[in-house]
Design a protein around this motif. Sequence first.
Motif, PDB file in Angstrom:
ATOM      1  N   PRO A 139     -46.202  46.301  19.845  1.00  0.00           N
ATOM      2  CA  PRO A 139     -47.562  46.467  19.315  1.00  0.00           C
ATOM      3  C   PRO A 139     -47.858  45.614  18.086  1.00  0.00           C
ATOM      4  CG  PRO A 139     -46.184  48.233  18.507  1.00  0.00           C
ATOM      5  CD  PRO A 139     -45.299  47.361  19.367  1.00  0.00           C
ATOM      6  N   TYR A 140     -46.869  44.831  17.615  1.00  0.00           N
ATOM      7  CA  TYR A 140     -47.015  44.119  16.360  1.00  0.00           C
ATOM      8  C   TYR A 140     -47.492  42.687  16.568  1.00  0.00           C
ATOM      9  CZ  TYR A 140     -44.003  48.038  15.154  1.00  0.00           C
ATOM     10  OH  TYR A 140     -43.472  49.290  15.022  1.00  0.00           O
ATOM     11  N   SER A 141     -47.825  42.041  15.462  1.00  0.00           N
ATOM     12  CA  SER A 141     -48.232  40.647  15.496  1.00  0.00           C
ATOM     13  C   SER A 141     -47.652  39.932  14.277  1.00  0.00           C
ATOM     14  CB  SER A 141     -49.764  40.525  15.505  1.00  0.00           C
ATOM     15  OG  SER A 141     -50.317  41.124  14.342  1.00  0.00           O
ATOM     16  N   GLY A 142     -47.761  38.609  14.286  1.00  0.00           N
ATOM     17  CA  GLY A 142     -47.298  37.829  13.145  1.00  0.00           C
ATOM     18  C   GLY A 142     -45.803  37.937  12.907  1.00  0.00           C
ATOM     19  N   LYS A 143     -45.421  37.932  11.633  1.00  0.00           N
ATOM     20  CA  LYS A 143     -43.999  37.958  11.279  1.00  0.00           C
ATOM     21  C   LYS A 143     -43.337  39.275  11.670  1.00  0.00           C
ATOM     22  CE  LYS A 143     -44.285  34.641   7.476  1.00  0.00           C
ATOM     23  NZ  LYS A 143     -44.042  34.402   6.031  1.00  0.00           N
ATOM     24  N   THR A 144     -44.107  40.360  11.619  1.00  0.00           N
ATOM     25  CA  THR A 144     -43.547  41.656  12.025  1.00  0.00           C
ATOM     26  C   THR A 144     -43.141  41.612  13.488  1.00  0.00           C
ATOM     27  OG1 THR A 144     -44.975  42.775  10.436  1.00  0.00           O
ATOM     28  CG2 THR A 144     -43.975  44.126  12.143  1.00  0.00           C
ATOM     29  N   ARG A 145     -43.985  41.016  14.314  1.00  0.00           N
ATOM     30  CA  ARG A 145     -43.663  40.884  15.735  1.00  0.00           C
ATOM     31  C   ARG A 145     -42.397  40.049  15.926  1.00  0.00           C
ATOM     32  NH1 ARG A 145     -43.791  36.954  19.085  1.00  0.00           N
ATOM     33  NH2 ARG A 145     -43.882  37.356  21.345  1.00  0.00           N
ATOM     34  N   THR A 146     -42.310  38.935  15.211  1.00  0.00           N
ATOM     35  CA  THR A 146     -41.136  38.065  15.337  1.00  0.00           C
ATOM     36  C   THR A 146     -39.857  38.817  15.006  1.00  0.00           C
ATOM     37  OG1 THR A 146     -42.440  36.096  14.800  1.00  0.00           O
ATOM     38  CG2 THR A 146     -40.054  35.947  14.501  1.00  0.00           C
ATOM     39  N   LEU A 147     -39.871  39.566  13.894  1.00  0.00           N
ATOM     40  CA  LEU A 147     -38.694  40.339  13.502  1.00  0.00           C
ATOM     41  C   LEU A 147     -38.350  41.389  14.553  1.00  0.00           C
ATOM     42  CD1 LEU A 147     -39.460  40.860   9.707  1.00  0.00           C
ATOM     43  CD2 LEU A 147     -37.599  39.493  10.666  1.00  0.00           C
ATOM     44  N   PHE A 148     -39.377  42.050  15.078  1.00  0.00           N
ATOM     45  CA  PHE A 148     -39.158  43.111  16.065  1.00  0.00           C
ATOM     46  C   PHE A 148     -38.559  42.538  17.343  1.00  0.00           C
ATOM     47  CE2 PHE A 148     -40.512  45.753  19.623  1.00  0.00           C
ATOM     48  CZ  PHE A 148     -40.148  47.027  19.190  1.00  0.00           C
ATOM     49  N   ILE A 149     -39.164  41.478  17.889  1.00  0.00           N
ATOM     50  CA  ILE A 149     -38.699  40.894  19.148  1.00  0.00           C
ATOM     51  C   ILE A 149     -37.295  40.336  19.005  1.00  0.00           C
ATOM     52  CG2 ILE A 149     -39.092  39.077  20.845  1.00  0.00           C
ATOM     53  CD1 ILE A 149     -41.153  41.242  21.077  1.00  0.00           C
ATOM     54  N   GLU A 150     -37.055  39.603  17.927  1.00  0.00           N
ATOM     55  CA  GLU A 150     -35.735  39.017  17.720  1.00  0.00           C
ATOM     56  C   GLU A 150     -34.674  40.095  17.551  1.00  0.00           C
ATOM     57  OE1 GLU A 150     -33.808  35.318  15.193  1.00  0.00           O
ATOM     58  OE2 GLU A 150     -35.577  36.339  14.416  1.00  0.00           O
ATOM     59  N   GLY A 151     -35.023  41.162  16.817  1.00  0.00           N
ATOM     60  CA  GLY A 151     -34.083  42.265  16.631  1.00  0.00           C
ATOM     61  C   GLY A 151     -33.755  42.960  17.935  1.00  0.00           C
ATOM     62  N   LYS A 152     -34.769  43.190  18.772  1.00  0.00           N
ATOM     63  CA  LYS A 152     -34.537  43.821  20.068  1.00  0.00           C
ATOM     64  C   LYS A 152     -33.689  42.931  20.970  1.00  0.00           C
ATOM     65  CE  LYS A 152     -36.368  47.784  19.630  1.00  0.00           C
ATOM     66  NZ  LYS A 152     -35.530  49.024  19.788  1.00  0.00           N
ATOM     67  N   ALA A 153     -33.928  41.619  20.909  1.00  0.00           N
ATOM     68  CA  ALA A 153     -33.130  40.696  21.721  1.00  0.00           C
ATOM     69  C   ALA A 153     -31.657  40.762  21.328  1.00  0.00           C
ATOM     70  CB  ALA A 153     -33.657  39.269  21.569  1.00  0.00           C
ATOM     71  N   MET A 154     -31.376  40.819  20.037  1.00  0.00           N
ATOM     72  CA  MET A 154     -29.991  40.901  19.583  1.00  0.00           C
ATOM     73  C   MET A 154     -29.385  42.263  19.924  1.00  0.00           C
ATOM     74  SD  MET A 154     -29.412  37.936  18.521  1.00  0.00           S
ATOM     75  CE  MET A 154     -27.787  38.157  17.794  1.00  0.00           C
ATOM     76  N   GLU A 155     -30.208  43.332  19.862  1.00  0.00           N
ATOM     77  CA  GLU A 155     -29.729  44.661  20.250  1.00  0.00           C
ATOM     78  C   GLU A 155     -29.313  44.672  21.720  1.00  0.00           C
ATOM     79  OE1 GLU A 155     -31.605  49.008  21.348  1.00  0.00           O
ATOM     80  OE2 GLU A 155     -32.605  47.825  19.789  1.00  0.00           O
ATOM     81  N   ILE A 156     -30.139  44.079  22.570  1.00  0.00           N
ATOM     82  CA  ILE A 156     -29.835  44.032  24.003  1.00  0.00           C
ATOM     83  C   ILE A 156     -28.578  43.222  24.244  1.00  0.00           C
ATOM     84  CG2 ILE A 156     -30.656  43.158  26.224  1.00  0.00           C
ATOM     85  CD1 ILE A 156     -33.517  43.748  25.135  1.00  0.00           C
ATOM     86  N   PHE A 157     -28.450  42.108  23.540  1.00  0.00           N
ATOM     87  CA  PHE A 157     -27.262  41.275  23.707  1.00  0.00           C
ATOM     88  C   PHE A 157     -26.001  42.037  23.306  1.00  0.00           C
ATOM     89  CE2 PHE A 157     -24.456  37.809  22.018  1.00  0.00           C
ATOM     90  CZ  PHE A 157     -24.091  37.324  23.255  1.00  0.00           C
TER      91      PHE A 157
END
Length: 314
Positions: free
Chosen positions: A171-189
Amino acid sequence: MEEIRLSHTLLPSQNVPNQLVYYLPDKLGSGVVKTERFSSGVNLSYMDLNPSKPIAIVGEMPVRNCGIGFSLTGNSTILSSKDWPSYSVKPGLSSHYIGSEPMVVKEILRGGRKINITIGFDSKILSDLANEDEAPFLPFLKGIGKQAFEICQRKMDPEMRRALNQIITCPYSGKTRTLFIEGKAMEIFARKLEQIRAKGKSLPRQPRISKSDTERIHYAAQLLVRDPVNPPNLSDLAGKIGMSRSKFYQNFKIVFGHSPMDHLRSHRLQVARQLLRQGNYNVTEVVFAVGYNNLSNFTKIFFSEFGVYPNKVI
């Protein structure tokens, strides 16, 4: 069969920096492909396509590439430029792959909605990550020097699927979105690495609880979902069955495999789906009937659980 070469068709997104997008033309169906590279070196690709006729999505993998692919819905077939055996991609499976040389990969979609998410890395990133703790990364690292493309498919676990759906419904945008998506990607990995490392290991023994405590937990579960609009709080619920809050929470997870709040959430969503299928209520009415008060939030949670939006339930 029409081929879509992503290197020629992806264009910069107007809304998200560092993201490239491609929209499937109406004559071929509907859907979108998005790719994004983060400062850490992580690459994320999201494909949600519903072709009206068979198509082939063609992508180029650089030298020393590795990562994980997740198939959420639909079937497809993967072919490579190296004449290696093709393989089928089915929903619910994750594939980890590694290659030491560049190649062209073709994914054939023959119809029906196909949703994929791929998290990719340059293998140098994995080597750097493994400097302090090599063991979790060995399944990937051992293939880097080979002149071959290795791939292995396994079932996604529920936590992987949940995190993937959270990426889709971010649901986020901007830098918050970037942090969220990148964090989730690393969590999945990290979850994928643990899944690979745990292969062949015996599962830890589950703590045992008495028959009486099991029966009390089942009774508590009935009380928890009896009124989804006004559910009891956990302390009151634990008191009603004569357990401390901590013991109740622990025993609930042993009996059901998830927390009391996850149990309530799942029940609410199951009831919501049943009401929507009956066709007697609109989405807003169902939202309030199962204890939610925010339509937007409910829609995201519903999609995360079932992979379909509430207004598309049939």
